[in-house]
Design a protein around this motif. Sequence first.
Motif, mmCIF file in Angstrom:
data_model
loop_
_atom_site.group_PDB
_atom_site.id
_atom_site.type_symbol
_atom_site.label_atom_id
_atom_site.label_comp_id
_atom_site.label_asym_id
_atom_site.label_seq_id
_atom_site.Cartn_x
_atom_site.Cartn_y
_atom_site.Cartn_z
ATOM 1 N N ARG A 36 0.814 -1.221 0.000
ATOM 2 C CA ARG A 36 0.000 0.000 0.000
ATOM 3 C C ARG A 36 0.844 1.267 0.000
ATOM 4 N NH1 ARG A 36 -1.623 4.264 -0.197
ATOM 5 N NH2 ARG A 36 -3.345 5.308 0.833
ATOM 6 N N TYR A 37 1.940 1.285 0.761
ATOM 7 C CA TYR A 37 2.721 2.505 0.913
ATOM 8 C C TYR A 37 4.136 2.420 0.332
ATOM 9 C CZ TYR A 37 -0.776 4.263 4.202
ATOM 10 O OH TYR A 37 -1.932 4.713 4.780
ATOM 11 N N SER A 38 4.808 1.309 0.487
ATOM 12 C CA SER A 38 6.251 1.248 0.236
ATOM 13 C C SER A 38 6.625 0.954 -1.205
ATOM 14 C CB SER A 38 6.885 0.193 1.148
ATOM 15 O OG SER A 38 6.290 -1.077 0.940
ATOM 16 N N GLY A 39 5.653 0.769 -2.096
ATOM 17 C CA GLY A 39 5.945 0.556 -3.502
ATOM 18 C C GLY A 39 6.661 -0.739 -3.803
ATOM 19 N N PRO B 97 7.877 4.400 -6.398
ATOM 20 C CA PRO B 97 6.466 4.002 -6.346
ATOM 21 C C PRO B 97 5.904 4.018 -4.931
ATOM 22 C CG PRO B 97 7.858 2.072 -6.576
ATOM 23 C CD PRO B 97 8.759 3.263 -6.683
ATOM 24 N N ASP B 98 4.590 4.057 -4.867
ATOM 25 C CA ASP B 98 3.881 4.064 -3.588
ATOM 26 C C ASP B 98 2.930 2.868 -3.560
ATOM 27 O OD1 ASP B 98 2.973 4.826 -1.138
ATOM 28 O OD2 ASP B 98 2.217 6.784 -1.739
ATOM 29 N N ARG B 99 1.660 3.075 -3.805
ATOM 30 C CA ARG B 99 0.710 1.964 -3.878
ATOM 31 C C ARG B 99 0.900 1.194 -5.181
ATOM 32 N NH1 ARG B 99 -5.921 2.463 -4.595
ATOM 33 N NH2 ARG B 99 -6.251 0.277 -5.155
ATOM 34 N N ILE B 100 0.857 -0.138 -5.113
ATOM 35 C CA ILE B 100 1.028 -0.999 -6.289
ATOM 36 C C ILE B 100 -0.284 -1.724 -6.593
ATOM 37 C CG2 ILE B 100 2.247 -2.976 -7.264
ATOM 38 C CD1 ILE B 100 4.115 -0.698 -6.901
ATOM 39 N N GLY C 21 2.256 7.690 -7.132
ATOM 40 C CA GLY C 21 3.519 8.388 -6.883
ATOM 41 C C GLY C 21 3.404 9.788 -7.449
ATOM 42 N N GLY C 22 4.510 10.343 -7.911
ATOM 43 C CA GLY C 22 4.441 11.675 -8.499
ATOM 44 C C GLY C 22 3.918 12.682 -7.503
ATOM 45 N N SER C 23 3.164 13.666 -7.990
ATOM 46 C CA SER C 23 2.627 14.701 -7.108
ATOM 47 C C SER C 23 1.409 15.341 -7.739
ATOM 48 C CB SER C 23 3.690 15.774 -6.831
ATOM 49 O OG SER C 23 4.069 16.417 -8.036
ATOM 50 N N GLY C 24 0.589 15.936 -6.899
ATOM 51 C CA GLY C 24 -0.590 16.639 -7.380
ATOM 52 C C GLY C 24 -1.478 15.750 -8.227
ATOM 53 N N SER C 25 -1.925 16.282 -9.364
ATOM 54 C CA SER C 25 -2.809 15.536 -10.256
ATOM 55 C C SER C 25 -2.048 14.758 -11.321
ATOM 56 C CB SER C 25 -3.795 16.503 -10.930
ATOM 57 O OG SER C 25 -4.671 17.060 -9.959
ATOM 58 N N VAL C 26 -0.723 14.781 -11.232
ATOM 59 C CA VAL C 26 0.132 13.928 -12.073
ATOM 60 C C VAL C 26 0.753 12.916 -11.120
ATOM 61 C CG1 VAL C 26 2.000 13.895 -13.755
ATOM 62 C CG2 VAL C 26 0.549 15.921 -13.557
ATOM 63 N N ASP C 27 -0.054 11.964 -10.698
ATOM 64 C CA ASP C 27 0.259 11.171 -9.504
ATOM 65 C C ASP C 27 0.465 9.689 -9.768
ATOM 66 O OD1 ASP C 27 -2.462 10.937 -10.170
ATOM 67 O OD2 ASP C 27 -2.972 10.317 -8.140
ATOM 68 N N GLY D 201 -4.873 12.862 -9.195
ATOM 69 C CA GLY D 201 -4.492 13.123 -7.810
ATOM 70 C C GLY D 201 -5.021 12.116 -6.811
ATOM 71 N N GLN D 202 -5.678 11.044 -7.283
ATOM 72 C CA GLN D 202 -6.300 10.099 -6.360
ATOM 73 C C GLN D 202 -5.833 8.659 -6.552
ATOM 74 O OE1 GLN D 202 -10.556 12.463 -5.701
ATOM 75 N NE2 GLN D 202 -10.551 10.526 -6.777
ATOM 76 N N ALA D 203 -4.637 8.483 -7.082
ATOM 77 C CA ALA D 203 -4.144 7.116 -7.298
ATOM 78 C C ALA D 203 -3.961 6.361 -5.993
ATOM 79 C CB ALA D 203 -2.826 7.153 -8.066
ATOM 80 N N TRP D 204 -3.784 7.071 -4.901
ATOM 81 C CA TRP D 204 -3.690 6.437 -3.579
ATOM 82 C C TRP D 204 -5.025 5.806 -3.180
ATOM 83 C CZ3 TRP D 204 -7.099 8.453 0.016
ATOM 84 C CH2 TRP D 204 -7.665 9.695 -0.300
ATOM 85 N N TYR D 205 -6.113 6.247 -3.813
ATOM 86 C CA TYR D 205 -7.473 5.881 -3.391
ATOM 87 C C TYR D 205 -8.203 5.055 -4.432
ATOM 88 C CZ TYR D 205 -12.459 6.771 -2.468
ATOM 89 O OH TYR D 205 -13.807 6.642 -2.258
ATOM 90 N N ASP D 206 -8.253 5.516 -5.700
ATOM 91 C CA ASP D 206 -8.971 4.773 -6.741
ATOM 92 C C ASP D 206 -7.993 4.379 -7.839
ATOM 93 O OD1 ASP D 206 -8.668 7.309 -8.015
ATOM 94 O OD2 ASP D 206 -10.677 7.897 -7.413
#
Length: 462
Positions: A290-293, A315-318, A336-342, A375-380
């Motif tokens: 979820r976090y460590s890629g 990477p972050d969430r896989i 990963g990345g930032s903002g809406s380019v995530d 910006g929501q790759a962590w979620y959806d």
Amino acid sequence: MKNRILGIILLAVISMQTFAQLPYLIIDGGDTTIDEVKYNSYINNHPYRTREPLSNEEFKKIDKQDRPDLAYEHDWLMTHDPKDGKTHWERLVPVLKQMNSGSKGVQTVAPGGSAANKWTERGPNDVGGRVRAMMFDPTDNTNKKVFAGGVGGGLWYNTDITSGSSSWVAVNDFWANLAVSCIAYDPSSTSTFYIGTGEGFGNSDAIRGAGIWKSTNKGSTWTQLAASNTNNFVRIMDLAVTSTGRIIVAASGGLYTSDNGGTSFTRRQSSSYFADVEIAANGDLYAGTRYSGRLYKSTNNGTTWTLITNLGGSPDRIEIACAPSDSNTLYVVSSGGSGSVDVEWFKKSTNGGSSWTTLTIPKYTSNTALHFTRGQAWYDLILWVHPTNKNLVIAGGVDLHRTTNGGTSWSGVSYWNSASSLPYVHADQHAIVSRPGNNNEVIFGNDGGVFYSANVGNSSTT
């Protein structure tokens, strides 16, 4: 910022649950009492209450993401046991069972009602909530019956998903926990189903779970697995069952297996917060964190796992999808990345993860400067590969996007409002499942419930 938030969470968990002695406790021999004055001082001076709030400028610099660190701190303040500083979620289950048993002294009707004057539901009945768990009933010969779980609404079924007029039926409104997050069946005994509870993707409205429930009669009745009623299983992001009946669980406490139907579990990887687990056509297993890629692979039914280290980036969430028609082909995407380019990267392997090709990242339909997750790759974030065409892939973020050439190019196939000519599908995609025996028919789980398409799997359909 994401690393800092994760560090705060870990520090909070460590500090909350490993106190040698909490400062307000009075320990006299075997007796422990609480000094109320010191306890009130401890709570009132907790960092959650005293931390200097962020300025507007500082707040704007944070990625478009909820603050799970503050949510967890607040949750702990409300629910911890003052005598040991821990939250004992396992204590909820017997209390809820007592409430649902109709025991003397327990209110069994809604406020304002009575046994003779019960409340009647008046709707609305045409609005769904967030769905992360869907499964076609493997015992239904028509392949039309679907089970779907709401992240706060329990398990439901529909006997004909292909019909627009069919209705959903609640399996049981009175489980000890209704935060259904994933579902799977045992291919070696298709009447046996499992569901995991507890959403763990960092959204502030996520409901904590209480482990795994099991049914051995095609989903008619369910029992909570006692071995899963621990803090290691309060957020189960995914589960799968191999051809041997071994259960694989991706949970907040690590990666687990069970060979006895859930009577006991063995932790195979201790890296916290596994988010996804997938089974390739040849039985190989892949799991992402979820976090460590991190992406892991197992070639021995989940007993041992090897870290795949050649993906690169930060990477972050896989999220993973294996091609059912080719055991060597898999797709992975990472936040990963930032903002809406995530999206950190989107990759494909045709040799079981030995090497990778970087793919084009789908773009947001109404603004191609943004990634499809906006910006929501962590979620959806979800992937699906066509059962017989390894080059036809659907990627879900805010909307749905499809490639028919293995990820070289993408086109949008849905949009979340009527401003587009594309078909409407509610925003924020979390699950994609194809109808067995009807490979072009696909169902989608998102923040608006369950959606069905009769032809999205047809490569000639635009």
